[in-house]
Design a protein around this motif. Structure first.
Motif, PDB file in Angstrom:
ATOM      1  N   TYR A 104       0.887  -1.103   0.025  1.00  0.00           N
ATOM      2  CA  TYR A 104      -0.095   0.079   0.024  1.00  0.00           C
ATOM      3  C   TYR A 104       0.919   1.490  -0.035  1.00  0.00           C
ATOM      4  O   TYR A 104       0.811   2.137  -0.658  1.00  0.00           O
ATOM      5  N   ALA A 105       2.013   1.514   0.716  1.00  0.00           N
ATOM      6  CA  ALA A 105       2.761   2.594   0.927  1.00  0.00           C
ATOM      7  C   ALA A 105       3.457   2.734  -0.221  1.00  0.00           C
ATOM      8  O   ALA A 105       3.248   3.650  -1.015  1.00  0.00           O
ATOM      9  N   TRP A 106       3.710   1.618  -1.106  1.00  0.00           N
ATOM     10  CA  TRP A 106       4.518   1.652  -2.484  1.00  0.00           C
ATOM     11  C   TRP A 106       3.438   2.270  -3.547  1.00  0.00           C
ATOM     12  O   TRP A 106       3.685   3.140  -4.176  1.00  0.00           O
ATOM     13  N   ILE A 107       2.192   1.777  -3.493  1.00  0.00           N
ATOM     14  CA  ILE A 107       1.254   2.195  -4.334  1.00  0.00           C
ATOM     15  C   ILE A 107       0.883   3.810  -3.927  1.00  0.00           C
ATOM     16  O   ILE A 107       0.853   4.632  -4.923  1.00  0.00           O
ATOM     17  N   ARG A 108       0.757   4.157  -3.032  1.00  0.00           N
ATOM     18  CA  ARG A 108       0.465   5.567  -2.779  1.00  0.00           C
ATOM     19  C   ARG A 108       1.734   6.403  -2.986  1.00  0.00           C
ATOM     20  O   ARG A 108       1.398   7.589  -3.580  1.00  0.00           O
ATOM     21  N   LEU A 109       2.809   6.023  -2.876  1.00  0.00           N
ATOM     22  CA  LEU A 109       3.989   6.849  -3.020  1.00  0.00           C
ATOM     23  C   LEU A 109       4.556   6.966  -4.372  1.00  0.00           C
ATOM     24  O   LEU A 109       5.345   7.669  -4.593  1.00  0.00           O
ATOM     25  N   VAL A 110       4.356   5.777  -5.089  1.00  0.00           N
ATOM     26  CA  VAL A 110       5.046   5.668  -6.563  1.00  0.00           C
ATOM     27  C   VAL A 110       4.030   5.851  -7.577  1.00  0.00           C
ATOM     28  O   VAL A 110       3.716   6.789  -8.310  1.00  0.00           O
ATOM     29  N   VAL A 134      -1.027   0.863 -10.603  1.00  0.00           N
ATOM     30  CA  VAL A 134      -1.960   0.914  -9.328  1.00  0.00           C
ATOM     31  C   VAL A 134      -2.845  -0.250  -9.270  1.00  0.00           C
ATOM     32  O   VAL A 134      -2.960  -0.837  -8.314  1.00  0.00           O
ATOM     33  N   ARG A 135      -3.650  -0.580 -10.550  1.00  0.00           N
ATOM     34  CA  ARG A 135      -4.461  -1.782 -10.354  1.00  0.00           C
ATOM     35  C   ARG A 135      -3.764  -2.944 -10.291  1.00  0.00           C
ATOM     36  O   ARG A 135      -4.414  -3.849  -9.599  1.00  0.00           O
ATOM     37  N   THR A 136      -2.503  -3.127 -10.684  1.00  0.00           N
ATOM     38  CA  THR A 136      -1.850  -4.442 -10.752  1.00  0.00           C
ATOM     39  C   THR A 136      -1.512  -4.715  -9.071  1.00  0.00           C
ATOM     40  O   THR A 136      -1.737  -5.710  -8.689  1.00  0.00           O
ATOM     41  N   ALA A 137      -1.072  -3.823  -8.568  1.00  0.00           N
ATOM     42  CA  ALA A 137      -0.626  -3.632  -7.065  1.00  0.00           C
ATOM     43  C   ALA A 137      -1.843  -3.914  -6.395  1.00  0.00           C
ATOM     44  O   ALA A 137      -1.821  -4.679  -5.340  1.00  0.00           O
ATOM     45  N   VAL A 138      -3.041  -3.154  -6.701  1.00  0.00           N
ATOM     46  CA  VAL A 138      -4.455  -3.367  -5.804  1.00  0.00           C
ATOM     47  C   VAL A 138      -4.827  -4.967  -5.829  1.00  0.00           C
ATOM     48  O   VAL A 138      -5.300  -5.718  -4.964  1.00  0.00           O
ATOM     49  N   ALA A 139      -4.759  -5.326  -7.032  1.00  0.00           N
ATOM     50  CA  ALA A 139      -4.939  -6.849  -7.339  1.00  0.00           C
ATOM     51  C   ALA A 139      -4.200  -7.749  -6.315  1.00  0.00           C
ATOM     52  O   ALA A 139      -4.478  -8.715  -5.824  1.00  0.00           O
ATOM     53  N   PHE A 140      -2.888  -7.502  -6.471  1.00  0.00           N
ATOM     54  CA  PHE A 140      -1.997  -8.206  -5.694  1.00  0.00           C
ATOM     55  C   PHE A 140      -2.438  -8.166  -4.181  1.00  0.00           C
ATOM     56  O   PHE A 140      -2.459  -9.195  -3.552  1.00  0.00           O
ATOM     57  N   ASN A 141      -2.693  -7.055  -3.637  1.00  0.00           N
ATOM     58  CA  ASN A 141      -3.144  -6.681  -2.410  1.00  0.00           C
ATOM     59  C   ASN A 141      -4.201  -7.331  -1.812  1.00  0.00           C
ATOM     60  O   ASN A 141      -4.615  -7.858  -0.889  1.00  0.00           O
ATOM     61  N   LEU A 142      -5.234  -7.349  -2.661  1.00  0.00           N
ATOM     62  CA  LEU A 142      -6.468  -7.887  -2.773  1.00  0.00           C
ATOM     63  C   LEU A 142      -6.535  -9.524  -2.615  1.00  0.00           C
ATOM     64  O   LEU A 142      -7.074 -10.039  -1.762  1.00  0.00           O
ATOM     65  N   GLY A 143      -5.529 -10.090  -3.430  1.00  0.00           N
ATOM     66  CA  GLY A 143      -5.314 -11.503  -3.421  1.00  0.00           C
ATOM     67  C   GLY A 143      -4.815 -11.949  -2.319  1.00  0.00           C
ATOM     68  O   GLY A 143      -5.127 -12.902  -1.302  1.00  0.00           O
ATOM     69  N   LEU A 144      -3.722 -11.212  -1.763  1.00  0.00           N
ATOM     70  CA  LEU A 144      -2.994 -11.550  -0.309  1.00  0.00           C
ATOM     71  C   LEU A 144      -3.876 -11.113   0.909  1.00  0.00           C
ATOM     72  O   LEU A 144      -4.178 -12.048   1.583  1.00  0.00           O
ATOM     73  N   GLY A 145      -4.806 -10.155   0.662  1.00  0.00           N
ATOM     74  CA  GLY A 145      -5.829  -9.896   1.949  1.00  0.00           C
ATOM     75  C   GLY A 145      -7.038 -10.976   2.073  1.00  0.00           C
ATOM     76  O   GLY A 145      -7.218 -11.415   3.149  1.00  0.00           O
ATOM     77  N   THR A 146      -7.247 -11.517   0.988  1.00  0.00           N
ATOM     78  CA  THR A 146      -8.093 -12.594   0.933  1.00  0.00           C
ATOM     79  C   THR A 146      -7.642 -13.866   1.445  1.00  0.00           C
ATOM     80  O   THR A 146      -8.218 -14.410   2.129  1.00  0.00           O
ATOM     81  N   ALA A 147      -6.258 -13.876   1.090  1.00  0.00           N
ATOM     82  CA  ALA A 147      -5.622 -15.317   1.456  1.00  0.00           C
ATOM     83  C   ALA A 147      -5.403 -15.193   3.050  1.00  0.00           C
ATOM     84  O   ALA A 147      -5.934 -15.922   3.630  1.00  0.00           O
ATOM     85  N   ILE A 148      -5.104 -14.013   3.372  1.00  0.00           N
ATOM     86  CA  ILE A 148      -4.933 -13.706   4.879  1.00  0.00           C
ATOM     87  C   ILE A 148      -6.170 -14.092   5.800  1.00  0.00           C
ATOM     88  O   ILE A 148      -6.403 -14.676   6.669  1.00  0.00           O
ATOM     89  N   LEU A 149      -7.487 -13.521   5.028  1.00  0.00           N
ATOM     90  CA  LEU A 149      -8.530 -13.750   5.682  1.00  0.00           C
ATOM     91  C   LEU A 149      -9.073 -15.298   5.828  1.00  0.00           C
ATOM     92  O   LEU A 149      -9.493 -15.493   6.758  1.00  0.00           O
TER      93      LEU A 149
END
Length: 158
Positions: A104-110, A134-149
């Motif tokens: 998220y920090a990378w998405i926001r800053l870069v 942004v879209r690619t990194a958000v998709a990664f984070n969404l997949g990671l967040g789903t796996a964590i949940l």
């Protein structure tokens, strides 16, 4: 702070963060096809700006509340004289959450900064490229967040 309040803050933060990613990725983005590219970029920049301001609060709050919950568990075990051995899924949640926060920090800053700059300069191709990152990194984070949940819900591996 009572444990119930910590758990509530943790879950509400995750609802904002992960729910916002689901909305943006699966509902907002596909619906933007009705707009011309410059309008799409301007709208996504505005929406992401609002969303990222919320996530700038929610993401660290999710991480901090999770860390405090783990710390409380450790204190309880230490107070009882036991030996703390965190379940593997706690390690997976903590590590995954830390990675999500870094992404998220990378998405926001870069790429988001590049998107804002490109839209401000009227540079559509650079804006589209930044939005794609942004879209690619958000998709990664969404997949990671789903796996964590799912790991948390299944308490797997125990």
């Amino acid at each position: 702070m009572p444990e119930t309040l910590l758990k509530t803050l943790h879950l509400l933060s995750l609802f904002v963060w992960i729910g916002g990613m689901v909305f943006a990725h699966f509902f907002l983005r596909p619906s933007l096809a009705v707009l011309e590219p410059p309008q799409r970029l301007a709208l996504m920049t505005a929406v992401l700006g609002r969303f990222f301001r919320a996530v700038t609060v929610a993401a660290p709050l999710a991480w901090l509340s999770g860390a405090l919950l783990i710390g409380r568990a450790a204190q309880a075990v230490a107070a009882s004289g036991g030996s703390l051995q965190l379940p593997l899924y706690w390690h997976l949640m903590a590590g995954g959450g830390t990675l999500m926060l870094a992404v998220y920090a990378w998405i926001r800053l870069v790429p988001y900064r590049a998107l804002v700059a490109a839209v401000g300069q009227g540079n559509g191709p650079a804006g589209a490229a930044a939005l794609a990152r942004v879209r690619t990194a958000v998709a990664f984070n969404l997949g990671l967040g789903t796996a964590i949940l799912l790991t948390a819900l299944m308490r797997w591996p125990a």
